[in-house]
Design a protein around this motif. Sequence first.
Motif, PDB file in Angstrom:
ATOM      1  N   SER A 393       0.853  -1.192   0.000  1.00 18.25           N
ATOM      2  CA  SER A 393       0.000   0.000   0.000  1.00 18.25           C
ATOM      3  C   SER A 393       0.887   1.239   0.000  1.00 18.25           C
ATOM      4  CB  SER A 393      -0.914  -0.013   1.231  1.00 18.25           C
ATOM      5  OG  SER A 393      -0.121   0.060   2.406  1.00 18.25           O
ATOM      6  N   ALA A 499      -9.380  -1.297   2.455  1.00 23.17           N
ATOM      7  CA  ALA A 499      -8.472  -0.242   2.893  1.00 23.17           C
ATOM      8  C   ALA A 499      -7.444  -0.732   3.906  1.00 23.17           C
ATOM      9  CB  ALA A 499      -9.276   0.905   3.518  1.00 23.17           C
ATOM     10  N   PHE A 500      -7.690  -1.907   4.499  1.00 22.90           N
ATOM     11  CA  PHE A 500      -6.827  -2.361   5.590  1.00 22.90           C
ATOM     12  C   PHE A 500      -5.797  -3.384   5.116  1.00 22.90           C
ATOM     13  CE2 PHE A 500     -10.737  -0.835   7.445  1.00 22.90           C
ATOM     14  CZ  PHE A 500     -10.284  -0.033   8.481  1.00 22.90           C
ATOM     15  N   ALA A 752      -4.859   3.225   7.256  1.00 21.31           N
ATOM     16  CA  ALA A 752      -5.768   2.749   6.215  1.00 21.31           C
ATOM     17  C   ALA A 752      -6.518   3.899   5.572  1.00 21.31           C
ATOM     18  CB  ALA A 752      -6.750   1.744   6.822  1.00 21.31           C
ATOM     19  N   SER A 756      -6.334   5.294   1.597  1.00 21.22           N
ATOM     20  CA  SER A 756      -7.513   5.402   0.734  1.00 21.22           C
ATOM     21  C   SER A 756      -7.674   6.815   0.191  1.00 21.22           C
ATOM     22  CB  SER A 756      -8.760   4.994   1.517  1.00 21.22           C
ATOM     23  OG  SER A 756      -8.626   3.678   2.001  1.00 21.22           O
TER      24      SER A 756
END
Length: 938
Positions: A393, A499-500, A752, A756
């Motif tokens: 991410s 998102a996590f 998170a 996003s």
Amino acid sequence: MAVQRLSKVARELNVGISTLVEFLETKGVTIDAKPNTKLDAKVYDIVSQEFASDKGAKEESKNVSMPSNDRESVSIESSKADVEGTPAAENDEESILIKNIPADEVTEAPPAEGKKESNKIEILPADNTDDGKVKVLGKIDLSSMNLKTRPDKKSKKEQEAEAKAEKAAKAAQEKEKKEADKIASKEAAVKKKEEEEVDAKQTAEETEKKRLEAIEAAKPQEIKTDTGKLEGIKVLGKIELPVEKKPVASSSQNKETQKPKRKRKRIAPAGGGGVGRPVKGGGGGTGGSNRRGAPGQKKAPDVELTDKQIQEQIKETLARLTGGGGKSKGSKYRRQKRDAAADVAQQEAEEAELQKSILKVTEFVTANELASMMDVHVNEVISACMSLGLFVSINQRLDAETLTIVAEEFGFELEFIKADSQEDVEEIEDSTEDLVERYPIVTVMGHVDHGKTSLLDYIREANVIAGEAGGITQHIGAYNVGLKNGKRITFLDTPGHEAFTAMRARGAQVTDIVIVVIAADDNVMPQTKEAINHAQAAGVPIIFAFNKVDRDAANTDNLRNELSQMDILLEEWGGKFQSQEVSAKTGQGIEELLEKVLLEAEVLELKANPDKNAKGAVIESELDKGRGYVSTLLVQSGTMKVGDVILAGPHSGKVKAMFNERGQEVKIAGPSIPVSVLGLSGAPSAGDTFNIMSDEREARIIATKRLQLQREQGTRVKKHITLDEIGRRIAIGDFQELNVIVKGDVDGSIEALSDSLLKLSTEQIQVNIIHKSVGAISESDIMLAAASDAIVIGFQVRPSVSARKIAEVEEIDIRLYSIIYDAIEELKSAMEGMLKAKIEEQVTATVEIRETFKISKVGTIAGCMVTDGKVNRNNKIRVIRDGIVVFTGMLGTLKRFKDDVKEVAKGYECGLNIDKFNDIKEGDIIEAYEEVEVKQTL
């Protein structure tokens, strides 16, 4: 035997090349199916033994065949017995003797005893000049072939049959002869080709040899001379030359003998001496006396200068020319100083250019920070990581190896600044005697709403979902559960929302076993695949739990099929992965699932040393209003007690209190036990390693060093606007920025949410997270938002009373959320509102010009028919002629009969003229359109 070619061996054994190749493959010998492939002696013996019968058949056919290049005369001698007086048994025997015999070996052999020669076929050589003697080698008994002696007189049918047989035999013989000629011609062509290749090779070798000889001959020959070594100069004697005293201009004698004359003004060079070049060792005579020399003195012979001396003289001359001749020492010194400074400046510029491609980083580097330092978009860094098989991410930290590989792809080198603080934490190696069995750590992963937390609720006999906003897990939870058999398991519950990602990756890294929960009435979803990838990357065993099997739409075979397409075979289908059908609602299959977890734990032999300072991982951290910073820690080895000095990331402190997942206070936490700890100076990031230290001062020093490194890294990561970026924004035209401050209750949720929000950035709008931290919204956050024109997003936190008052005065927008979906969707809508509306054209009508009328002072009027749509008086129009737009403008007038109208519908006639355009012709098409603003979406 020497190496032979495949084609030659095939001809010799009377078989095809493909047959040989296929046979050798069955024997484990692989060769190319090419005629020039070479076979060694061992392979030749193998094929010779296998195809010996074919070779024998070929040898026999050679004995019977008649070569075309060696024609022989055939004499057939036929002696018939007296049919009337000879019995039938004697006439049945006939002998056919066929042999190719040289002329000098033809002899006669006696017939066999007791048998009468009847028919003999003898093949004699064409050049046979003997008396017809034939050497009889043997006989063929024709009686065994069921042959009958035919009578002299034959019937007509027999003669016809015999003629047909002879004709067929001749045809077969001609066919065989043609085939033999064809084979011979092919063999001759192959042989000729081989000979040509050999000749070409020999010719090439001879040409190369001649070329080398010519090169050798062209080389210059060295002629060695026998010269004696010179021993030196042999002095035979000395010649004393008359030396006259040189007249000196300034001598007293000159003053007496000559008339007094005006003194010359002498300009002495730097090295002293008179006019011109000074005399070596002299006091500086005039240049004239030096040039002319003393009378009676012989001119010294010219000495040939060496190359080195010539180069030195050239350098001296150039130095005098560039030095300005009579400039002082000070000017030369200043020039040298300027040159040295220029050299140093150039060297520094080169080093600075080199340093641009070297990035100084620490272990505190995320994908977004690396992208900022390299001045590339973060999506490119994420794509590079995905090409390496890593799913990262924006805010996920990368290890040193991944950082190096990704930076090299973009042409950068990394220089790691290793903190001494990391080396100061001593690691005590555990001995085998000190290790004892510990509880397994199990992470529950899967897609959102597939029942992970419900499954844990049933196991823990609690209701966690009731405390989660929106009924979805947004925190990473750690629980230690006691089973009925007395054993205990530590569970980590991770969020399933997309998102996590970073939380799922951390959960897979600190765990021993992963349970992947999949709803039986659903499919294998993207987050499920991501969870499986994280578990496989961490190298931990996976157990699949098919939840919601109590529903009517449950289909576990479909899930097994989808998993098999991902190369994951379950034990029921002959694979290695365990699975269990469970129902978190009824409790079906949960005991069997826990038994499989314990079985995997026994196989792993999980052990740890409890008799040392604790070490583990930070699961989560938050800021509680009454208790301060609260960190959820998972002890992996050692024992942690209340009062211990703790170091976690860039923060340190003393363990003031510890609580389990039910809020009960505990004094000691051993291996595999999750606890909430109070006493840290700040909120460490989720995933940081914590250590129990012996000295509080040492822990503070290490924490300070780490915090300093973090700040330095943040300074380096901060991206300043460049001319290129300004040019890009000008080219876009309506570029905008949205600055955001994110505050949350726990570190994982902030990470998170930040990921996003950053992903919402587009070419027109860029989202900047200028600050993010754990805790309530404070006054300093509002002041920062006012200074940077930012909005404040609070995730499950509230602003203080003073912060709210300042926000009202400064008109700062504070948005509060408890569900991550809502935060993302609202910010997305706000960004869409910032986008400039897009102008689109909608064609409203198509009008065909049937006739034109020219009216003075008015212009050209067009009589038209509306063929499609509805034309309005205020529409913009285009005049299209032969498919090409010739004019774009506005309508002047629009009439029906004599009346002005606002609009004319399809199928009606009308009259119109175009403002500032009179070149209207019959057959033109007028297209009416209007411009509509359309809201842009992300």
